[in-house]
Design a protein around this motif. Structure first.
Motif, PDB file in Angstrom:
ATOM      1  N   ASN A  17       8.893   5.466   1.296  1.00 47.66           N
ATOM      2  CA  ASN A  17       9.051   5.397   2.741  1.00 47.66           C
ATOM      3  C   ASN A  17       7.697   5.430   3.449  1.00 47.66           C
ATOM      4  OD1 ASN A  17      10.882   5.424   5.097  1.00 47.66           O
ATOM      5  ND2 ASN A  17       9.945   7.410   5.496  1.00 47.66           N
ATOM      6  N   ARG A  18       6.764   6.175   2.882  1.00 46.29           N
ATOM      7  CA  ARG A  18       5.443   6.320   3.511  1.00 46.29           C
ATOM      8  C   ARG A  18       4.512   5.154   3.183  1.00 46.29           C
ATOM      9  NH1 ARG A  18       1.685   5.998   5.967  1.00 46.29           N
ATOM     10  NH2 ARG A  18       0.091   7.529   6.549  1.00 46.29           N
TER      11      ARG A  18
ATOM     12  N   SER B  76       5.138   2.156   1.679  1.00 46.83           N
ATOM     13  CA  SER B  76       5.596   0.771   1.775  1.00 46.83           C
ATOM     14  C   SER B  76       5.141   0.118   3.075  1.00 46.83           C
ATOM     15  CB  SER B  76       7.125   0.710   1.676  1.00 46.83           C
ATOM     16  OG  SER B  76       7.733   1.451   2.726  1.00 46.83           O
ATOM     17  N   ARG B  77       4.550   0.890   3.981  1.00 48.65           N
ATOM     18  CA  ARG B  77       4.007   0.345   5.222  1.00 48.65           C
ATOM     19  C   ARG B  77       2.671  -0.366   5.001  1.00 48.65           C
ATOM     20  NH1 ARG B  77       6.640   3.069   9.504  1.00 48.65           N
ATOM     21  NH2 ARG B  77       7.861   4.866   8.782  1.00 48.65           N
TER      22      ARG B  77
ATOM     23  N   ARG C  61      11.707  -2.703   3.403  1.00 48.86           N
ATOM     24  CA  ARG C  61      10.372  -2.813   2.795  1.00 48.86           C
ATOM     25  C   ARG C  61      10.219  -1.938   1.561  1.00 48.86           C
ATOM     26  NH1 ARG C  61       9.865   0.666   7.149  1.00 48.86           N
ATOM     27  NH2 ARG C  61       8.811   2.640   6.677  1.00 48.86           N
ATOM     28  N   ARG C  62      11.022  -0.858   1.432  1.00 47.51           N
ATOM     29  CA  ARG C  62      10.902   0.015   0.273  1.00 47.51           C
ATOM     30  C   ARG C  62      11.256  -0.715  -1.021  1.00 47.51           C
ATOM     31  NH1 ARG C  62      14.651   2.260  -2.338  1.00 47.51           N
ATOM     32  NH2 ARG C  62      13.543   4.225  -2.600  1.00 47.51           N
TER      33      ARG C  62
ATOM     34  N   ARG D 218       7.650  -8.401  -0.156  1.00 49.15           N
ATOM     35  CA  ARG D 218       6.958  -8.552   1.126  1.00 49.15           C
ATOM     36  C   ARG D 218       6.771 -10.025   1.471  1.00 49.15           C
ATOM     37  NH1 ARG D 218       3.850  -5.222   4.121  1.00 49.15           N
ATOM     38  NH2 ARG D 218       3.961  -3.597   2.528  1.00 49.15           N
TER      39      ARG D 218
END
Length: 218
Positions: A144-145, A147-148, A176-177, A181
């Motif tokens: 969650n953190r 994948s940005r 996105r996790r 992409r």
């Protein structure tokens, strides 16, 4: 401009993604599994006045080392590193399977070493439960953190008409996790030339082939 973008994709996404993501996942798994056994042992220590017995810390630490080795190897064999494309529920299933099988291997190891009776069954069972729980939570927080960031995931070119490609691109961005992409979009009919959800358009097939050759995107 596009050449510069291609170079950035190649260096940040392709060269580093697997090594960085795998290293982070292994680190998180080691920390969460270690925490699980330490917490389980700590709880057992607190319960000594009620349950009696003693906690053999050297045996616990040795057991933790083998438990970690079993867990990491099994996680690797079950595709959890880097685990791109795994939905949350599938990752949870694999984590539970890995932790359960690693616990079985640890139990067999202790039995063969004639240490099974010395190793607290309370710690053994609670470690299994906490390992599965903390490993899932740790991986969820990590994906969650991180994948940005641009280096996370597998870069992809989405090919198709706007009406078909737009929902796919939107879904991949929202999920996105998963690690897929979208970095470019190509319309074979050459009708749509505007970015979709911020994903730039490749206008012709030669440019598409050049992008694939230079960056190795899927």
């Amino acid at each position: 401009m596009q050449k510069k973008a291609n170079k950035h994709i190649r260096t940040t996404l392709l060269e580093n993604r697997s090594r960085v993501v795998i290293a982070l996942l292994i680190l998180v798994d080691i920390l969460t599994i270690s925490m699980a056994m330490i917490i389980a042992t700590g709880i057992r220590v607190l319960l000594v006045p009620l349950m009696g017995g003693v906690v053999n810390w050297p045996l616990i630490l040795n057991g933790l080392i083998f438990y970690l080795i079993f867990s990491i190897i099994l996680a690797w064999l079950n595709g959890l590193y880097p685990g791109f494309g795994l939905a949350a529920v599938h990752e949870m299933q694999k984590v539970l399977y890995v932790v359960s099988l690693a616990s079985v291997f640890l139990g067999v190891f202790l039995f063969l070493q004639q240490l099974a009776l010395a190793f607290s069954r309370f710690i053994f069972i609670l470690t299994w439960f906490l390992s599965a729980l903390l490993m899932m939570l740790g991986r969820f927080a990590l994906r969650n953190r991180f994948s940005r960031f641009r280096w996370w995931g597998i870069p992809m070119v989405i090919v198709g008409s706007q009406e078909n490609a737009a929902p796919v691109i939107e879904k991949l961005i929202q999920s996105r996790r998963l690690g897929f992409r979208p970095v470019f979009y190509y319309d074979p009919e050459k009708i749509h030339k505007e970015p979709i959800h911020g994903v730039p358009v490749i206008e012709n097939k030669p440019d598409l082939q050049k992008v694939v050759a230079e960056t190795g995107v899927e």
